[in-house]
Structure formats: C-alpha cells, structure tokens
Design a protein around this motif. Structure first.
Motif, short mmCIF file in Angstrom:
data_model
loop_
_atom_site.label_atom_id
_atom_site.label_comp_id
_atom_site.label_asym_id
_atom_site.label_seq_id
_atom_site.Cartn_x
_atom_site.Cartn_y
_atom_site.Cartn_z
N GLU A 216 46.62 49.94 52.53
CA GLU A 216 45.46 49.05 52.67
C GLU A 216 45.31 48.26 51.36
OE1 GLU A 216 40.62 49.18 53.42
OE2 GLU A 216 41.74 51.04 53.08
N GLU A 217 45.51 46.97 51.44
CA GLU A 217 45.58 46.14 50.24
C GLU A 217 44.36 45.23 50.10
OE1 GLU A 217 49.19 44.05 50.92
OE2 GLU A 217 50.47 45.69 50.30
N LEU A 218 44.13 44.81 48.86
CA LEU A 218 43.22 43.70 48.60
C LEU A 218 44.00 42.43 48.91
CD1 LEU A 218 41.88 44.83 45.11
CD2 LEU A 218 40.61 44.86 47.25
N GLY A 355 60.32 42.43 41.21
CA GLY A 355 59.20 41.60 40.77
C GLY A 355 58.01 41.63 41.70
N GLY A 356 58.14 42.36 42.79
CA GLY A 356 56.98 42.64 43.64
C GLY A 356 56.46 41.47 44.43
N SER A 357 55.22 41.60 44.83
CA SER A 357 54.55 40.67 45.74
C SER A 357 53.64 39.73 44.96
CB SER A 357 53.74 41.45 46.77
OG SER A 357 52.78 40.63 47.39
N ALA A 358 53.93 38.44 45.06
CA ALA A 358 53.05 37.45 44.43
C ALA A 358 51.65 37.52 45.02
CB ALA A 358 53.64 36.05 44.61
N LYS A 361 49.55 40.26 43.44
CA LYS A 361 49.15 39.86 42.09
C LYS A 361 47.95 38.92 42.14
CE LYS A 361 53.76 40.43 40.09
NZ LYS A 361 54.86 39.82 39.32
N TYR A 362 48.04 37.95 43.02
CA TYR A 362 46.96 36.97 43.08
C TYR A 362 45.66 37.62 43.53
CZ TYR A 362 44.12 32.95 43.80
OH TYR A 362 43.07 32.07 43.72
N TRP A 363 45.72 38.40 44.61
CA TRP A 363 44.47 38.94 45.15
C TRP A 363 43.85 40.01 44.27
CZ3 TRP A 363 42.71 35.51 48.00
CH2 TRP A 363 43.51 34.80 48.90
N GLU A 364 44.68 40.72 43.52
CA GLU A 364 44.12 41.75 42.63
C GLU A 364 43.66 41.20 41.29
OE1 GLU A 364 46.06 45.51 42.22
OE2 GLU A 364 47.00 45.37 44.21
N HIS A 365 44.37 40.17 40.79
CA HIS A 365 44.10 39.70 39.42
C HIS A 365 43.66 38.24 39.35
CE1 HIS A 365 45.64 43.40 37.68
NE2 HIS A 365 46.72 43.30 38.44
N GLY A 366 43.74 37.50 40.45
CA GLY A 366 43.39 36.09 40.43
C GLY A 366 44.43 35.23 39.75
N SER A 367 45.65 35.76 39.58
CA SER A 367 46.71 35.03 38.91
C SER A 367 48.06 35.61 39.32
CB SER A 367 46.56 35.14 37.39
OG SER A 367 47.69 34.61 36.72
N THR A 373 50.35 45.93 39.78
CA THR A 373 49.22 45.89 40.70
C THR A 373 48.98 47.28 41.27
OG1 THR A 373 50.59 45.41 42.63
CG2 THR A 373 49.74 43.51 41.38
N MET A 374 47.81 47.46 41.86
CA MET A 374 47.55 48.70 42.60
C MET A 374 48.58 48.88 43.70
SD MET A 374 44.27 49.75 44.97
CE MET A 374 44.93 48.92 46.44
N ALA A 375 48.90 47.80 44.38
CA ALA A 375 49.86 47.87 45.48
C ALA A 375 51.21 48.37 45.01
CB ALA A 375 49.99 46.49 46.14
N CYS A 376 51.68 47.89 43.84
CA CYS A 376 53.01 48.34 43.40
C CYS A 376 52.96 49.77 42.85
CB CYS A 376 53.63 47.37 42.39
SG CYS A 376 52.97 47.41 40.72
N ARG A 377 51.84 50.20 42.29
CA ARG A 377 51.75 51.61 41.86
C ARG A 377 51.89 52.54 43.06
NH1 ARG A 377 47.56 49.60 38.80
NH2 ARG A 377 45.96 50.60 40.07
#
Length: 398
Positions: A216-218, A355-358, A361-367, A373-377
C-alpha cells in the motif's frame, strides 16, 4: 483533449542527441481504455474513477502506427489494458480494437517483433463472454485479489460499500472453466501483516500459485498508507520471512513474483542496470484521450507541481520522438536522472532495483531528486534481505 503546458520543440544539443539513442527499448505499453472503475478501493491512486469516458476506436490506428514505427521499439513488448477497470468498457470495443491491432501488426511490424496482450482487472466482471475474448486474442489476465475475504473485503469494496471477494472468486472460476491461466496481484496493508499463513493457505487451497505483492503506497490521490506506522517495518519483515518459509516448504509449487525476481538475479549473477520505471520510453502510458507519458504509469493522470502534469504529448499530434525535443521532457528526465544517480551512489541495493520508482519518490518526497523511499525499504530492501538470508540458511552458510 490536447495536453496542457507543453513546451514548444527545442533544438537538442549534440550530447543530448546521443542520450536519446539509448532511450527505450519499449517493453510495456499501458493503455487506459477508461479511467472509470466499478469499485471504490480505499488505497487506489487514480483520480477520475467516476468518469465513464472511454478510449475511441479511432485512436487505435494512430497509437499502433506510432508504436510500430518508433525508433524506441525493441524486440518485444507487452500491451497492458489498465489504469481504471478495463472490463467496464463493452466487450465489443476490445473485439474491434484487438482485431485492428492484429491487422496493424501484420501491416506495420516489419521486423516481426513479438507483441503480447494483457489485461489487469479487478475480476468482478469476468464472465464466459470475456473468457472467450481472452482466448480468441491470447490475452494474459492479471487479477487483483488481496487474499482471503476478511482481508480483501477490508479495502476492495463496491461504491455501495459491499465487499467484492465473492465476485472476484466467481470471475476466477470462469477463467478456470475456460482453461485460462491468470496471475494475481495482492496489495499488502497493515491488515495483511498478521496473517501470512492465512494468506498463503488461501492461495494454495484455491490453486492460486502465481502471485505478486504490491505494498500500500503513497501515490496519486492516495495520500496515506497504513504501513506508515512505526511498527510496520518490523511486522512486514516478519510477514515476508514467514512467507519465504511457507513458499520454500511448497517446494517450488508456489511462485511469489518478488522471490522469483531476486532469486533469478542471484542465481544468474545479474544486476539491474536501470529500472524501467525511471528509463525514458521503456514504458509508454496512454490515457483514454490519447495523451501519453513515459516512466511510471502512476504519473500519467495527475496534476502536480512544478510540472503541471506528466503528459508529454497526444498521439494525434505528437510522436514519442518529437516530445524528446521539449523543455518539459528534459526537466522531468533530468530530475529523475538525478534521483537515480543518488540511488546508485548511496544504496547497496541498487543492483536489485536499478534506481527504483520515480513515482514513489515524487509522492513521498515531492521530488524526483531523492533516493530512498518507504516503498523501496519494504519492497526492495527487506525482501532482498529475507531472500538472501533464506538462501544462505538453505546452503548451510549460517
């Protein structure tokens, strides 16, 4: 509708032209037949789920003419009908669309690149007629099913609040009656974490042996996750450890996508050089209006700062190549590239995710210019740790 805020084409410096030569190859094309969904899952990222506007059949030819003539085309790619509930569109649409695609394939696919058809559905609308269509056009079917009813129905409800588990299982039974294979995507929420045995046993008892986990992701309009609580990482690790044990005891009968992916990298000694989710034109996303983007599919349907939106062009007026000449594309690409470089420099898990999911990164950090990210952890790091420990233990290394 032509996308907003597109910059006019720019001359590209020589060093940028060299970069474009390395874009692609196209491996996945997400086509949104509609943004409408008959369900109201509380963790869904999509806006406009109540809009019943559909993709026009008139867009099929320009979409596939562009694909089959693109410089980014590789040796094979998959079409996935997704991003909304695809079966909410009449079956006659797909019969006509897939027939057209086959004709365009014969006419324009000069190199005879392999094209696969797939559909990602909530499964509630599957009936014998849909099964006949899937067979006719050899469509691979993916179904969203979170496990046993008490877990699935906690989040995956109709618009009137009714759980959908029974409807999904009915759809699966139709697939089986037509000898159609399918795979499952299960979303892991905090409700799942205490029930690894129940989830595993449910799948095994129902002969469901090809499963992938999404956490479940942001993302998009879903601005919170039940996995954000302080204890979730410990519980998730325990959940994955138990699932690894159960899968190992099944002696290869049960396949979890995440375990299979990491094991294959380890056994082959391979590493992922770059995630397709962060690679230009490895993935192409096309909405029901013909607007298109690249990178993560979850970025297509939203308006955000500072980009306005992530739409790069419209299939009727732009080519995939032409949007590489716009300032907007380079702004998005350079920001994503900066984040990938950070991952490469800082993260020991880079080789399993590239390098994961762009989008995460955007939804968790705004950039995009961030790394972890939480998702990659959850999805990369903890799963990798569990798989490595499990393999080492099986080999008597600890």
């Amino acid at each position: 509708m032509i996308p907003e805020q597109l910059a006019s084409p720019l001359p590209i410096p020589e060093h940028r032209l060299a970069e474009i030569d390395h874009f692609g190859p196209i491996s996945l094309v997400i086509i949104q037949a509609t943004s409408f969904c008959n369900l109201d899952c509380d963790y869904c990222y999509l806006p406009d789920r109540q809009s019943k506007k559909n993709l026009s059949l008139d867009l099929i030819e320009p979409i596939f003419t562009q694909l089959f003539t693109s410089r980014f085309l590789g040796e094979e790619f998959t079409i996935c009908w997704h991003a909304g509930e695809p079966l909410a569109v009449p079956i006659e649409f797909y019969d006509a669309a897939l027939s057209k695609i086959n004709l365009l394939d014969q006419k324009l696919n000069k190199q005879r690149y392999l094209v696969r058809q797939s559909i990602q559905t909530n499964g509630t609308l599957i009936n014998p007629a849909w099964c006949d269509l899937f067979k006719k056009y050899q469509v691979n079917v993916g179904i969203s099913l979170d496990g046993p009813a008490f877990i699935h129905d906690a989040h995956r409800k109709t618009r009137t609040g009714i759980g959908t588990h029974a409807s999904v299982m009915r759809g699966i039974e139709h697939l089986r009656n037509h000898d159609l294979d399918f795979n499952i995507i299960a979303v892991i929420t905090q409700e799942s974490l205490d029930y690894p045995d129940e989830i595993f046993n449910f799948f095994m008892e129902n002969g469901i042996i090809d499963v992938g986990f999404n956490i479940e992701e942001l993302e998009g309009v879903n601005r919170s996750s039940s996995l954000q609580n302080p204890d979730a990482e410990r519980r998730f690790r325990a959940f994955i450890q138990r699932f690894w044990q159960l899968a190992a005891e099944a002696q290869g009968v049960f396949r979890l996508r995440e375990f299979e992916r990491i094991c294959s990298l380890i056994y082959a000694g391979d590493r992922i050089p770059r995630s397709g989710l962060s690679s230009p034109f490895a993935i192409i996303n096309i909405d029901y209006q013909g607007n298109f983007s690249t990178f993560d599919p979850e970025l297509l349907a939203v308006k955000v700062e500072p980009y306005g939106n992530f739409i790069l062009g419209n299939i009727l007026e732009d080519s995939f190549e032409s949007v590489c000449h716009t300032e907007k594309f380079w702004e998005i690409y350079q920001d994503i590239e900066a984040g990938v470089r950070l991952c490469q420099q800082k993260c020991q898990y880079y080789g399993v995710c590239g390098g994961g999911s762009a989008s995460n990164k955007y939804w968790e950090h705004g950039s995009f210019r961030v790394a972890e990210t939480m998702a990659c952890r959850f999805y990369e790091q903890m799963v990798t740790d569990v798989v490595l420990a499990g393999l080492e233990s099986s080999l008597g290394l600890h």
